[in-house]
Design a protein around this motif. Structure first.
Motif, mmCIF file in Angstrom:
data_model
loop_
_atom_site.group_PDB
_atom_site.id
_atom_site.type_symbol
_atom_site.label_atom_id
_atom_site.label_comp_id
_atom_site.label_asym_id
_atom_site.label_seq_id
_atom_site.Cartn_x
_atom_site.Cartn_y
_atom_site.Cartn_z
ATOM 1 N N PRO A 119 0.794 -1.224 0.000
ATOM 2 C CA PRO A 119 0.000 0.000 0.000
ATOM 3 C C PRO A 119 0.831 1.282 0.000
ATOM 4 O O PRO A 119 0.434 2.275 -0.635
ATOM 5 N N ALA A 120 1.982 1.305 0.687
ATOM 6 C CA ALA A 120 2.815 2.517 0.698
ATOM 7 C C ALA A 120 3.374 2.799 -0.695
ATOM 8 O O ALA A 120 3.397 3.954 -1.150
ATOM 9 N N GLN A 121 3.816 1.759 -1.386
ATOM 10 C CA GLN A 121 4.326 1.933 -2.749
ATOM 11 C C GLN A 121 3.209 2.342 -3.704
ATOM 12 O O GLN A 121 3.399 3.177 -4.596
ATOM 13 N N HIS A 122 2.035 1.754 -3.499
ATOM 14 C CA HIS A 122 0.909 2.075 -4.369
ATOM 15 C C HIS A 122 0.478 3.526 -4.196
ATOM 16 O O HIS A 122 0.135 4.212 -5.166
ATOM 17 N N ARG A 123 0.510 4.006 -2.976
ATOM 18 C CA ARG A 123 0.178 5.415 -2.728
ATOM 19 C C ARG A 123 1.136 6.334 -3.492
ATOM 20 O O ARG A 123 0.706 7.299 -4.128
ATOM 21 N N LEU A 124 2.434 6.001 -3.440
ATOM 22 C CA LEU A 124 3.417 6.824 -4.141
ATOM 23 C C LEU A 124 3.235 6.722 -5.654
ATOM 24 O O LEU A 124 3.335 7.735 -6.368
ATOM 25 N N LEU A 125 2.948 5.531 -6.142
ATOM 26 C CA LEU A 125 2.724 5.366 -7.583
ATOM 27 C C LEU A 125 1.545 6.214 -8.045
ATOM 28 O O LEU A 125 1.620 6.884 -9.092
ATOM 29 N N ARG A 126 0.457 6.206 -7.276
ATOM 30 C CA ARG A 126 -0.707 7.018 -7.648
ATOM 31 C C ARG A 126 -0.364 8.506 -7.601
ATOM 32 O O ARG A 126 -0.865 9.303 -8.411
ATOM 33 N N ALA A 127 0.497 8.894 -6.666
ATOM 34 C CA ALA A 127 0.915 10.300 -6.596
ATOM 35 C C ALA A 127 1.758 10.666 -7.814
ATOM 36 O O ALA A 127 1.597 11.752 -8.388
ATOM 37 N N TRP A 128 2.656 9.798 -8.223
ATOM 38 C CA TRP A 128 3.455 10.050 -9.421
ATOM 39 C C TRP A 128 2.564 10.147 -10.660
ATOM 40 O O TRP A 128 2.789 10.962 -11.544
ATOM 41 N N LEU A 129 1.560 9.322 -10.687
ATOM 42 C CA LEU A 129 0.683 9.277 -11.858
ATOM 43 C C LEU A 129 -0.234 10.491 -11.927
ATOM 44 O O LEU A 129 -0.472 11.047 -12.998
ATOM 45 N N GLY A 130 -0.746 10.933 -10.774
ATOM 46 C CA GLY A 130 -1.678 12.058 -10.762
ATOM 47 C C GLY A 130 -2.959 11.700 -11.490
ATOM 48 O O GLY A 130 -3.494 10.596 -11.339
ATOM 49 N N ASP A 131 -3.445 12.639 -12.327
ATOM 50 C CA ASP A 131 -4.684 12.374 -13.066
ATOM 51 C C ASP A 131 -4.416 11.798 -14.449
ATOM 52 O O ASP A 131 -5.299 11.727 -15.290
ATOM 53 N N ARG A 132 -3.177 11.367 -14.695
ATOM 54 C CA ARG A 132 -2.825 10.791 -15.989
ATOM 55 C C ARG A 132 -3.086 9.284 -15.992
ATOM 56 O O ARG A 132 -3.360 8.683 -14.948
ATOM 57 N N VAL A 133 -2.970 8.665 -17.150
ATOM 58 C CA VAL A 133 -3.272 7.236 -17.254
ATOM 59 C C VAL A 133 -2.176 6.457 -17.973
ATOM 60 O O VAL A 133 -2.360 5.274 -18.277
ATOM 61 N N ASP A 134 -1.030 7.093 -18.232
ATOM 62 C CA ASP A 134 0.026 6.400 -18.976
ATOM 63 C C ASP A 134 0.805 5.497 -18.020
ATOM 64 O O ASP A 134 1.897 5.817 -17.549
ATOM 65 N N LEU A 135 0.206 4.362 -17.737
ATOM 66 C CA LEU A 135 0.764 3.411 -16.780
ATOM 67 C C LEU A 135 0.638 2.007 -17.350
ATOM 68 O O LEU A 135 -0.418 1.625 -17.858
ATOM 69 N N CYS A 136 1.703 1.241 -17.254
ATOM 70 C CA CYS A 136 1.694 -0.169 -17.653
ATOM 71 C C CYS A 136 2.237 -0.995 -16.494
ATOM 72 O O CYS A 136 3.346 -0.733 -16.012
ATOM 73 N N VAL A 137 1.467 -1.977 -16.047
ATOM 74 C CA VAL A 137 1.922 -2.845 -14.959
ATOM 75 C C VAL A 137 1.930 -4.295 -15.446
ATOM 76 O O VAL A 137 1.116 -4.689 -16.284
#
Length: 669
Positions: free
Chosen positions: A228-246
């Motif tokens: 959850p701590a890493q996920h919180r930071l990932l969402r912060a890095w992403l912001g309102d954008r959607v360019d994410l591949c997991v």
């Protein structure tokens, strides 16, 4: 052909779809052996070379420095690595926070690389036990990974069925004092980097905009291991954008005990409604027979996914009379296989570290070179702590026996995941006592070192020995899974928790799918736990394995049953021989039905003082079970005292007078 199109060469239809998809976000569910890393690196390269992503604005996130290095190496071979940052969550967060502190002219806090530096003094005398110290550090790390605070720790520990090294209230207080002490010293730990960077992104719009401008295209490997701590930071890095591949595999989620939350991967489509999910089901690693068994472990039936590798032998399950014969049988099997394979193409995997010792000894006797991946048995924190206690009890030959008896009595109080290793250590102590009755602590330690020695570090061609967890991400042509028994697979403390049981199931699947061509599973009808040789049963998970193997081979019964009657005859003969042996022993005083409670309280008070004077943990003096035996049988002489469990000449000489005085003071009229 363009450079981007060249990256599509050799990919199957599903892999090609994952590499070329224009969806954002994109979730790639990649099963074992499906070419996960290949697809991730080619997708990064394809997007850059096709112009849909900028190399300087791309961030690839992994979980270890080794994985980051592998990613960088593969990207380098594509000619794009020099411009693409690839690192762990912690490393990227540290770099960003250092720039922020410098830009704001703030004091840069020192990085606390080892939590134990602060936790040890806070634990006080208990910090002398390395296992307790490391368990406390691990519990703090779990809490911070789950974004649990000292104030919410007790409730969270109960909700997640944690078994902390201290009582939950005490653990919460230790956690609180750790955080206060750390702040007073101007330090931050690695977990603070994640939380601090996420908070800065959430509260400082300018800082957030700068980081989001720098990294516009995010890629995350092993997404099932995100906490959850890493996920919180990932969402912060992403912001309102959607360019994410997991990229991840829910079937290989085996670290929830350490803070990972696999529901972040399984719930990806719910969190991102516009996401596309691509599945990579083809298996390029394992034979169809091994894939069939792996699916059976997960409870899956029906047609196999596309298996690219050639067919191989049907996996075999073998039963042995004892763990010693199991280890010797595995060694013989590997020697035969060495006729067509290098030693390094073979591995033996176990659920616990403690099981590896018997294998090491059997391999050495059989001339099979072997090395242990990860910490050796003597380096395990609970083993090192117990041996440190042994070093404090003197050099008398009986010291090892008394120490082993006390250690065995303390095993139920140890964290569940450490008990098998402590039981293995006790078993080794009793075995050494039989081999060398006059050998003291140093002789035992020398024997232990010899028993667990590995082949020289330069010996590359050696069989790998490691636990299921450490085997994740690795593969070998031939794999043996040893000790597939009830209580080990699944591990005993997981059987009353549905989530933990499901994780044990996934863990066995991970172990099975480390084998590319040949798979063997073994179990023993008897195994030594501490000083007790206990009857064993095959793991209930073997039922599904055997059903799958019977279907593959056309057999009507499990292959190990044919040899089981002979094994049982061997065991009955051994039991009968043991029963005929004369039982030499000391006279035991008459047994009283229950302990005298006032005497028990007095004995505990005496033990506290004796431990304080000797500067050792209380159980090194006497364990509760020994005190209970004293309070029950009320010995009057040194001879009667030595006849009790956990006692011998050394402890009788050192503590006998004091104990007998306490007993005499509570004698009846």
């Amino acid at each position: 052909m363009s450079a981007a199109d060249a990256l599509l060469e050799g990919l199957d239809a599903h892999q090609r779809a994952a590499v070329t998809s224009t969806a954002a976000p994109l979730c790639i569910l990649a099963g074992a052996g499906s070419g996960k890393t290949r697809v991730l690196t080619r997708r990064i390269g394809y997007r850059i070379l096709s112009g849909t992503a900028e190399a300087e604005r791309t961030l690839a996130l992994t979980f270890t420095r080794k994985a980051a290095g592998e990613l960088a190496s593969r990207l380098g071979r594509m000619g794009v690595r020099s411009r693409i940052p690839a690192g762990t969550f912690h490393a990227v967060a540290l770099a960003q926070m250092r720039r922020r502190w410098a830009d704001r002219g703030e004091h840069v806090p020192a990085l606390l690389d080892r939590k134990a530096r602060i936790v040890a003094p806070l634990l006080g005398k208990a910090s002398g036990n390395r296992a307790t110290l490391l368990d406390a550090v691990g519990e703090i790390e779990w809490a911070k990974a789950r974004m649990v605070t000292p104030d919410t720790y007790t409730a969270a520990a109960d909700r997640h069925r944690r078994t902390p090294p201290l009582a939950a209230v005490e653990m919460a207080e230790l956690f609180r004092r750790y955080e206060l002490d750390k702040r007073k010293r101007g330090l931050v730990d690695f977990d603070d980097l994640l939380a601090g960077c996420a908070q800065a992104m959430e509260e400082d719009a300018e800082f957030a905009a700068a980081q989001r401008w720098q990294f516009r295209h995010l890629f995350v490997d092993e997404f099932q291991d995100v906490n959850p701590a890493q996920h919180r930071l990932l969402r912060a890095w992403l912001g309102d954008r959607v360019d994410l591949c997991v990229v991840g595999d829910p079937d290989q989620a085996i670290y929830s005990w350490n803070g990972a939350d696999p529901t972040i991967l399984t719930g990806f489509a719910d969190a991102f409604p516009t996401a596309e999910v691509v599945r990579l089901d083809s298996n390029y690693r394992c034979s169809p027979q091994i894939v069939t068994v792996g699916r059976a472990v997960l409870g899956r039936r029906g047609p196999l996914p596309d298996v690219v590798g050639p067919p191989g032998p049907v996996p075999l399950v073998r039963a042995y009379p004892t763990e010693e014969s199991e280890a010797a049988g595995i060694a013989s099997m590997l020697r035969r296989a060495h006729g067509s394979r290098r030693w390094s193409q073979m591995a033996v995997l176990t659920r616990t570290n403690g099981q590896i010792v018997a294998l090491q000894r059997a391999f050495h006797a059989a001339g099979v070179p072997a090395r242990v991946r990860g910490a050796g048995f003597l380096e395990l924190p609970e083993v090192a702590a117990a041996l440190a206690d042994l070093a404090k009890v003197g050099g008398h030959p009986d010291a090892v026996s008394s120490w082993a008896t006390a250690l065995e009595a303390s095993v139920p109080e140890a964290p569940a995941d450490r008990r098998p290793n402590l039981e293995a250590l006790v078993g080794l102590a009793h075995e050494h006592r039989r081999l060398d009755p006059g050998g003291g602590p140093q002789a035992f330690r020398d024997w232990l070192t010899a028993s667990t020695r590995e082949d020289p570090a330069g010996t590359r061609d050696a069989v790998e020995l490691c636990t299921f967890h450490r085997a994740k991400g690795l593969e070998w042509p031939l794999v043996v899974l040893a000790g597939i028994e009830e209580g080990l697979v699944p591990i005993s403390h997981a059987t009353d928790d549905d989530d933990a049981l499901a994780e044990e199931q996934r863990l066995l699947y991970v172990a099975v799918t480390r084998a590319a061509e040949e798979l063997h599973l073994t179990w023993a009808e008897q195994r030594l736990f501490g000083s007790r040789r206990t009857r064993r049963s095959p793991s209930p998970m073997l039922d599904d394995v055997e059903t799958a193997c019977q279907a593959l081979s056309g057999r009507t019964e499990p292959d190990w049953r044919s040899g089981l009657d002979a094994s049982r005859r061997q065991l009955r003969a051994a039991d009968a021989a043991a029963a005929r042996r004369p039982k030499a022993g000391k006279a035991v005083p008459a047994v009283v039905t229950e302990a005298d409670e006032p005497l028990m309280d007095a004995l505990k008070a005496w033990r506290r003082e004796a431990a304080k004077v000797a500067n050792v943990p209380a159980y090194v003096v006497f364990h509760d079970a020994t005190l209970a035996a004293i309070a029950t049988r009320r010995p009057r002489t040194s001879r009667e005292l030595q006849a009790l469990p956990g006692l011998g000449p050394v402890k009788a000489e050192r503590y006998g007078d004091g104990v007998l005085e306490v007993v005499a003071a509570h004698a009846g009229p």
